[in-house]
Each structure stands twice: as C-alpha cells, then as structure tokens.
Write a protein that holds these residues in place. Structure first.
Motif, PDB file in Angstrom:
ATOM      1  N   GLU A 171       0.828  -1.211   0.000  1.00 46.66           N
ATOM      2  CA  GLU A 171       0.000   0.000   0.000  1.00 46.66           C
ATOM      3  C   GLU A 171       0.860   1.258   0.000  1.00 46.66           C
ATOM      4  OE1 GLU A 171      -2.400  -0.453   3.437  1.00 46.66           O
ATOM      5  OE2 GLU A 171      -3.832  -1.828   2.499  1.00 46.66           O
ATOM      6  N   LYS A 172       2.005   1.195   0.644  1.00 44.62           N
ATOM      7  CA  LYS A 172       2.897   2.349   0.722  1.00 44.62           C
ATOM      8  C   LYS A 172       3.641   2.592  -0.585  1.00 44.62           C
ATOM      9  CE  LYS A 172       5.823   5.449   2.402  1.00 44.62           C
ATOM     10  NZ  LYS A 172       5.419   6.854   2.697  1.00 44.62           N
ATOM     11  N   TYR A 173       4.188   1.543  -1.176  1.00 44.19           N
ATOM     12  CA  TYR A 173       5.100   1.721  -2.296  1.00 44.19           C
ATOM     13  C   TYR A 173       4.519   1.367  -3.667  1.00 44.19           C
ATOM     14  CZ  TYR A 173       8.676   2.557   1.183  1.00 44.19           C
ATOM     15  OH  TYR A 173       9.406   3.099   2.225  1.00 44.19           O
ATOM     16  N   PHE A 174       3.284   0.863  -3.711  1.00 48.30           N
ATOM     17  CA  PHE A 174       2.640   0.568  -4.991  1.00 48.30           C
ATOM     18  C   PHE A 174       1.319   1.331  -5.080  1.00 48.30           C
ATOM     19  CE2 PHE A 174       5.509  -2.967  -4.602  1.00 48.30           C
ATOM     20  CZ  PHE A 174       5.887  -3.257  -5.903  1.00 48.30           C
ATOM     21  N   LEU A 175       1.188   2.166  -6.117  1.00 47.15           N
ATOM     22  CA  LEU A 175      -0.056   2.887  -6.335  1.00 47.15           C
ATOM     23  C   LEU A 175      -1.155   1.907  -6.760  1.00 47.15           C
ATOM     24  CD1 LEU A 175       1.370   5.928  -8.344  1.00 47.15           C
ATOM     25  CD2 LEU A 175       0.864   5.821  -5.893  1.00 47.15           C
ATOM     26  N   ASP A 176      -2.402   2.344  -6.635  1.00 45.26           N
ATOM     27  CA  ASP A 176      -3.533   1.495  -7.027  1.00 45.26           C
ATOM     28  C   ASP A 176      -3.419   1.068  -8.482  1.00 45.26           C
ATOM     29  OD1 ASP A 176      -4.611   1.679  -4.525  1.00 45.26           O
ATOM     30  OD2 ASP A 176      -5.988   3.306  -5.016  1.00 45.26           O
ATOM     31  N   SER A 177      -2.973   1.979  -9.334  1.00 47.57           N
ATOM     32  CA  SER A 177      -2.856   1.657 -10.755  1.00 47.57           C
ATOM     33  C   SER A 177      -1.808   0.573 -10.986  1.00 47.57           C
ATOM     34  CB  SER A 177      -2.483   2.913 -11.554  1.00 47.57           C
ATOM     35  OG  SER A 177      -1.259   3.473 -11.077  1.00 47.57           O
ATOM     36  N   VAL A 178      -0.737   0.611 -10.191  1.00 48.14           N
ATOM     37  CA  VAL A 178       0.317  -0.398 -10.325  1.00 48.14           C
ATOM     38  C   VAL A 178      -0.191  -1.747  -9.832  1.00 48.14           C
ATOM     39  CG1 VAL A 178       2.634  -1.066  -9.590  1.00 48.14           C
ATOM     40  CG2 VAL A 178       2.124   1.324 -10.092  1.00 48.14           C
ATOM     41  N   ARG A 179      -0.894  -1.756  -8.699  1.00 45.00           N
ATOM     42  CA  ARG A 179      -1.434  -3.015  -8.169  1.00 45.00           C
ATOM     43  C   ARG A 179      -2.443  -3.624  -9.156  1.00 45.00           C
ATOM     44  NH1 ARG A 179      -1.597  -0.220  -3.152  1.00 45.00           N
ATOM     45  NH2 ARG A 179      -3.870  -0.061  -3.196  1.00 45.00           N
ATOM     46  N   TYR A 180      -3.206  -2.777  -9.820  1.00 45.17           N
ATOM     47  CA  TYR A 180      -4.171  -3.280 -10.807  1.00 45.17           C
ATOM     48  C   TYR A 180      -3.437  -3.916 -11.985  1.00 45.17           C
ATOM     49  CZ  TYR A 180      -7.842  -3.342 -14.343  1.00 45.17           C
ATOM     50  OH  TYR A 180      -8.728  -3.735 -15.328  1.00 45.17           O
ATOM     51  N   ALA A 181      -2.346  -3.269 -12.437  1.00 43.50           N
ATOM     52  CA  ALA A 181      -1.558  -3.825 -13.536  1.00 43.50           C
ATOM     53  C   ALA A 181      -0.956  -5.174 -13.140  1.00 43.50           C
ATOM     54  CB  ALA A 181      -0.454  -2.844 -13.929  1.00 43.50           C
ATOM     55  N   LYS A 182      -0.521  -5.300 -11.859  1.00 44.28           N
ATOM     56  CA  LYS A 182       0.023  -6.567 -11.374  1.00 44.28           C
ATOM     57  C   LYS A 182      -1.071  -7.636 -11.337  1.00 44.28           C
ATOM     58  CE  LYS A 182       4.292  -5.315 -10.382  1.00 44.28           C
ATOM     59  NZ  LYS A 182       5.493  -5.956 -10.997  1.00 44.28           N
ATOM     60  N   GLU A 183      -2.269  -7.238 -10.985  1.00 45.13           N
ATOM     61  CA  GLU A 183      -3.382  -8.183 -10.937  1.00 45.13           C
ATOM     62  C   GLU A 183      -3.687  -8.718 -12.337  1.00 45.13           C
ATOM     63  OE1 GLU A 183      -7.851  -8.441  -8.962  1.00 45.13           O
ATOM     64  OE2 GLU A 183      -6.898  -6.492  -9.274  1.00 45.13           O
ATOM     65  N   ILE A 184      -3.666  -7.837 -13.320  1.00 48.56           N
ATOM     66  CA  ILE A 184      -3.881  -8.258 -14.706  1.00 48.56           C
ATOM     67  C   ILE A 184      -2.765  -9.203 -15.150  1.00 48.56           C
ATOM     68  CG2 ILE A 184      -4.005  -7.485 -17.100  1.00 48.56           C
ATOM     69  CD1 ILE A 184      -6.482  -6.841 -15.441  1.00 48.56           C
ATOM     70  N   GLU A 185      -1.522  -8.874 -14.772  1.00 49.30           N
ATOM     71  CA  GLU A 185      -0.391  -9.742 -15.133  1.00 49.30           C
ATOM     72  C   GLU A 185      -0.562 -11.123 -14.510  1.00 49.30           C
ATOM     73  OE1 GLU A 185       4.509  -9.978 -14.644  1.00 49.30           O
ATOM     74  OE2 GLU A 185       3.422  -8.185 -13.991  1.00 49.30           O
ATOM     75  N   PHE A 186      -1.056 -11.163 -13.284  1.00 47.94           N
ATOM     76  CA  PHE A 186      -1.280 -12.450 -12.621  1.00 47.94           C
ATOM     77  C   PHE A 186      -2.311 -13.292 -13.369  1.00 47.94           C
ATOM     78  CE2 PHE A 186      -3.971 -14.771  -9.494  1.00 47.94           C
ATOM     79  CZ  PHE A 186      -3.059 -15.753  -9.158  1.00 47.94           C
ATOM     80  N   MET A 187      -3.391 -12.669 -13.801  1.00 49.82           N
ATOM     81  CA  MET A 187      -4.448 -13.408 -14.492  1.00 49.82           C
ATOM     82  C   MET A 187      -3.976 -13.930 -15.845  1.00 49.82           C
ATOM     83  SD  MET A 187      -6.841 -13.588 -12.379  1.00 49.82           S
ATOM     84  CE  MET A 187      -8.003 -14.386 -13.493  1.00 49.82           C
ATOM     85  N   ARG A 188      -3.008 -13.258 -16.450  1.00 43.96           N
ATOM     86  CA  ARG A 188      -2.525 -13.668 -17.781  1.00 43.96           C
ATOM     87  C   ARG A 188      -1.210 -14.461 -17.704  1.00 43.96           C
ATOM     88  NH1 ARG A 188      -3.370  -7.854 -20.949  1.00 43.96           N
ATOM     89  NH2 ARG A 188      -5.664  -7.847 -20.874  1.00 43.96           N
ATOM     90  N   LEU A 189      -0.717 -14.713 -16.519  1.00 52.61           N
ATOM     91  CA  LEU A 189       0.606 -15.336 -16.370  1.00 52.61           C
ATOM     92  C   LEU A 189       0.650 -16.742 -16.970  1.00 52.61           C
ATOM     93  CD1 LEU A 189       3.458 -15.040 -15.127  1.00 52.61           C
ATOM     94  CD2 LEU A 189       2.548 -16.128 -13.056  1.00 52.61           C
ATOM     95  N   GLN A 190       1.695 -16.990 -17.762  1.00 50.95           N
ATOM     96  CA  GLN A 190       1.970 -18.305 -18.336  1.00 50.95           C
ATOM     97  C   GLN A 190       3.428 -18.662 -18.054  1.00 50.95           C
ATOM     98  OE1 GLN A 190      -0.326 -20.256 -20.182  1.00 50.95           O
ATOM     99  NE2 GLN A 190      -1.868 -18.724 -19.595  1.00 50.95           N
ATOM    100  N   GLN A 191       3.731 -19.956 -18.014  1.00 53.38           N
ATOM    101  CA  GLN A 191       5.093 -20.382 -17.721  1.00 53.38           C
ATOM    102  C   GLN A 191       6.064 -19.933 -18.803  1.00 53.38           C
ATOM    103  OE1 GLN A 191       5.699 -24.612 -17.405  1.00 53.38           O
ATOM    104  NE2 GLN A 191       7.843 -24.400 -16.811  1.00 53.38           N
ATOM    105  N   GLY A 192       5.691 -20.100 -20.052  1.00 53.23           N
ATOM    106  CA  GLY A 192       6.560 -19.698 -21.160  1.00 53.23           C
ATOM    107  C   GLY A 192       7.922 -20.372 -21.071  1.00 53.23           C
TER     108      GLY A 192
END
Length: 280
Positions: A171-192
């Motif tokens: 909460e201190k070092y990640f803005l809401d927009s950054v946390r949302y982008a991380k959430e999207i990355e999590f949903m799309r994560l593949q091993q590759g």
C-alpha cells in the motif's frame, strides 16, 4: 557485583549481606533473652520477635536461592535459541540480500520484494523469520517509515506479522494503478520459457496483488493451467489441490522431461493416478 558460594549454592554479595545482617540481629536479641532468663517473668514478647526475625531471614535466603535457580534455567533454555537464530541469520546473509532504503522506483521496489521472497523460498523461512529478516534489511527512509507504521498498528491492536507487513508495504510503495496492472499480469501469467521454480516464484509474488480471496484448490488450478503443454498434460489430470505438493510434482516431471524421460514422466502420472484411486 561479587558472588559467593554457600552450602545452598551461589549468592550475590548484596543479597548475602542482607540475610547475614538480619541473622546477626536475631542472634543478638536471642542472647539478650537468654541472659534475662533469671527475671521473674520471662521476656516472651522479645523471644517471639527474635524467632520471627530468624524465620524471616531463612525465608529471604530461600527465596533468593529459588530466584537464582529460575534465572539459571531460563539461561539454559534461551542459549540454544540464540545460537540457532544466529546460524539462521548467517545463512540468510550468505544469500547476499539487498537493503531497501525507500526507493520510489517501482521496478526497484518490485525487484527487491521478489528477491526477498526468493531467498525465503530457498531457506524455507517461517512467517516469523520472514518478518524479522525483511525488517533487518530496511534502511533509511524505509526503516523510519516501518518504525512509525508498526507503532501505529500495535496501538490499534493489529497483529503485526509477515502478511501484515506485506500488505502495508504494498500500500505504501505501490499505487492502485500499479497493483491493478500486477493483478492483470497475474491473471494472464503463463510459464513460457521459465523453469517451474521461476514460474512458481513469479506466480506467488503476483498472487499477492490479486484482489479476490484465493482458495488452495483455485490456486492449484490457475497455476497448472499456465504450465507449458508438455507439463500440463501430465499434471492437470492428477487434480492435486495442495500448492507445495503440486509444485514439487511439476519439478519432478520437468526434470524427467528435460532428461528425455518421457516414458518415466508418464509412469509418474500413472502412479499418482493409481495412488489417488486407491485412496478413494
């Protein structure tokens, strides 16, 4: 402060002097009582006071020795704990963790947190140890921030543990927009091209940004669906619902596949299915 040895054990000079002083006073009063025995009426009150003072001296001496025994017992219990914690800290420092000084660069913050979690995974650290180590690596503005935040949380009756630290840190070092982008990355994560270990580390890191509650079974399904096809075809039918067991099984299959052991990987799959049916 000096220490003397008596028949009952060791005792500090100050404690022994107090006991001896009371004892000597009691002896003086007792002698006075005995010398006055020729009186018509024996000094019963004085004799009673003398006996009471002697009993008091013996009680204080016993209490002092009991306290010393408790102290020695505590030392014996704490000493191995201190030694063990010291070895753990030495292992942690050998991993060469980086300090965090409150950098505002989000990539630096993300990389530092990922590296810390990677070290915790390698060492198999408990939640208590994770909190102690991560606080140990804070410096500068980040250290001052955590001191104030911890005091505020504890004053509110909040349990300060690793999960709590991670939440307020994000909460201190990640803005809401950054946390949302991380959430999207999590949903799309593949091993590759990542190994299973690298994929698992990234998966667990991004999972903390997911805003919804995650059950163990859902976590396993999401992780398995992101695997490369060669691994997924062996892992998914096993329906493993414990995340650590799932990761270990995938590492085993990955090792067999990379070594050209396709038939061995198939036997791992059949063995797991057979054991599952046998347990039903």
């Amino acid at each position: 402060m000096g220490v003397r040895r008596t028949m009952l054990g060791t005792i500090s000079d100050s404690g022994l002097d107090d006991v001896l002083l009371i004892w000597r006073r009691a002896q003086v009063l007792l002698k006075e009582c005995l010398n006055s025995c020729s009186m018509v009426r024996p000094p019963y009150d004085q004799i009673a006071r003398t006996m009471k003072m002697m009993a008091m001296a013996m009680q204080q001496q016993s209490a002092h020795f009991a306290q010393m025994e408790v102290g020695r017992a505590v030392v014996e219990v704490v000493r191995p704990m201190i030694s063990w914690d010291g070895r753990d800290l030495a292992e942690f420092r050998r991993c060469q963790p980086l300090q965090f000084k409150g950098d505002s660069n989000l990539d630096v913050v993300d990389q530092w947190l990922c590296e810390m979690e990677k070290i915790f995974s390698v060492l198999g650290s408990s939640k208590e140890t994770k909190l102690a180590y991560v606080v140990y690596m804070l410096a500068g503005k980040a250290e001052y921030w955590w001191r104030g935040t911890r005091q505020m949380l504890e004053s509110r009756g909040v349990v300060v543990d690793w999960d709590c630290f991670r939440k307020v840190f994000l909460e201190k070092y990640f803005l809401d927009s950054v946390r949302y982008a991380k959430e999207i990355e999590f949903m799309r994560l593949q091993q590759g091209s990542m190994s299973v270990s690298e994929y698992a580390t990234r998966f667990e890191h991004l999972a903390h940004f997911y805003s919804q509650a995650i059950s163990e079974a859902w976590r396993c399904r999401k992780f398995a669906e992101g695997l490369r096809h060669k691994l997924k075809k062996f892992i998914v039918p096993m329906s493993i619902v414990e995340f650590p067991a799932l990761v270990e099984k995938e590492k085993t299959v990955e090792t067999l596949e990379s070594g050209g052991g396709g038939s061995k990987a198939a036997r791992v799959k059949d063995g797991s299915s057979g054991s599952k049916r046998g347990g039903q």
